[in-house]
Write an enzyme that holds these catalytic residues in place. Structure first.
Site, short mmCIF file in Angstrom:
data_model
loop_
_atom_site.label_atom_id
_atom_site.label_comp_id
_atom_site.label_asym_id
_atom_site.label_seq_id
_atom_site.Cartn_x
_atom_site.Cartn_y
_atom_site.Cartn_z
N PRO A 125 0.81 -1.22 0.00
CG PRO A 125 -0.24 -1.20 2.09
CD PRO A 125 0.58 -2.06 1.18
CD GLU B 213 1.27 -5.15 10.69
OE1 GLU B 213 1.21 -3.93 10.47
OE2 GLU B 213 0.27 -5.89 10.71
NE ARG C 134 -8.29 -5.95 -20.25
CZ ARG C 134 -8.78 -5.08 -21.11
NH1 ARG C 134 -8.18 -3.94 -21.28
NH2 ARG C 134 -9.88 -5.35 -21.79
CG ASP D 66 -9.42 -1.23 -22.69
OD1 ASP D 66 -10.45 -1.82 -23.04
OD2 ASP D 66 -8.39 -1.80 -22.33
N1 ADE Z 1 -0.88 -5.06 0.05
C1 ADE Z 1 -1.77 -4.67 0.98
N2 ADE Z 1 -2.54 -3.69 0.54
C2 ADE Z 1 -2.15 -3.41 -0.73
C3 ADE Z 1 -2.56 -2.47 -1.71
N3 ADE Z 1 -3.53 -1.61 -1.48
N4 ADE Z 1 -1.92 -2.48 -2.89
C4 ADE Z 1 -0.91 -3.34 -3.11
N5 ADE Z 1 -0.48 -4.24 -2.22
C5 ADE Z 1 -1.09 -4.29 -1.04
#
Ligand code: ADE
Length: 245
Positions: A88, A115, A153, A168
């Protein structure tokens, strides 16, 4: 394109990778997907892949040694590949990043878990960190599936015709225009006359205007990167800001 996916949960990929476009890419020999179990690279008797963070705190981290060995093994069989980590904290995936990634001959995708990953893995091995959205998944596997689908794709020849990719949503920086198929009347809603007119130039013009309008209403943030003609800019400025959701 060869994808090497490094994960603690290879079975998660079996269904999604065996269907539809991802399957087709592999069947046509245009893509190859290899799954690697990170745990197989752990050295100790218990095949440990996680450990607690130095300095304390909740949760566990992915240990560096098994991950490093697994990445090195993937690099040895896919030497020109770049290394991605799904997290994330990464760059937010969008169509222009997917397009960039599709130009590489190989992608090694490391699926983060727990984590996070020991910082030295980021520093030593990872070329790009990719996030698929501002929310936290239980692990990077679903993000890796999204990446593989979005990139596959775009590989020439995977889809039936290049047309489909060009049309697309987002391929030109805009959302797609409204689309209709038979019947001409459904639940008292009719297909716009223009689409039944057979006038291809006018239909193309209508579609483009609808794309601009829809993007203005639903995702105005995308408009700053869209390439518009002077006439289209005028049309955009004629749209009422009050229409925007
Ligand atoms: N791992 C946990 N959350 C994620 C996300 N939003 N994007 C990519 N990998 C992740």
């Amino acid at each position: 394109m060869i994808f090497d996916i490094l994960t603690l949960f290879p079975d998660m990929f079996r269904g999604p990778f065996d269907e539809s476009i991802i399957r087709r890419g592999q069947n046509k020999g245009l893509t190859e997907i290899r799954l690697h179990q990170i745990r197989d690279y752990a050295q100790d008797r218990h095949h440990t892949v996680d450990d607690s963070p130095y300095g304390g705190g909740a949760g566990m981290l992915m240990k560096p040694e098994p991950l490093a060995s697994c990445i090195e093994a993937a690099k040895a069989i896919n030497p020109s590949a770049i290394v991605l980590l799904t997290t994330p904290q990464g760059r937010l995936l969008n169509q222009s990043i997917t397009r960039e990634l599709s130009l590489h001959s190989g992608l090694i995708i490391v699926c983060g878990r727990y984590e996070g990953v020991d910082e030295r893995i980021h520093l030593k091995y990872v070329d790009y960190e990719i996030s698929i959205g501002d929310y936290v998944l239980s692990g990077g596997e679903l993000a890796a599936m999204v990446l593989v689908d979005a990139v596959t794709r775009l590989i020439p020849g995977v889809l039936g015709s290049e047309e489909s990719v060009q049309n697309d949503t987002l391929s030109n920086g805009l959302l797609k225009h409204p689309q209709y198929t038979r019947p001409p009347e459904f639940k008292e809603l009719s297909v716009p006359d223009i689409l039944l007119s057979g006038n291809h130039a006018e239909i193309a013009f209508w579609r483009r205007a609808q794309s601009i309008k829809r993007t203005f209403e639903k995702r105005p943030d995308l408009l700053k990167n869209a390439v518009l003609s002077e006439k289209e800019m005028l049309y955009l400025s004629s749209l009422d800001i009050a229409d925007a959701v």
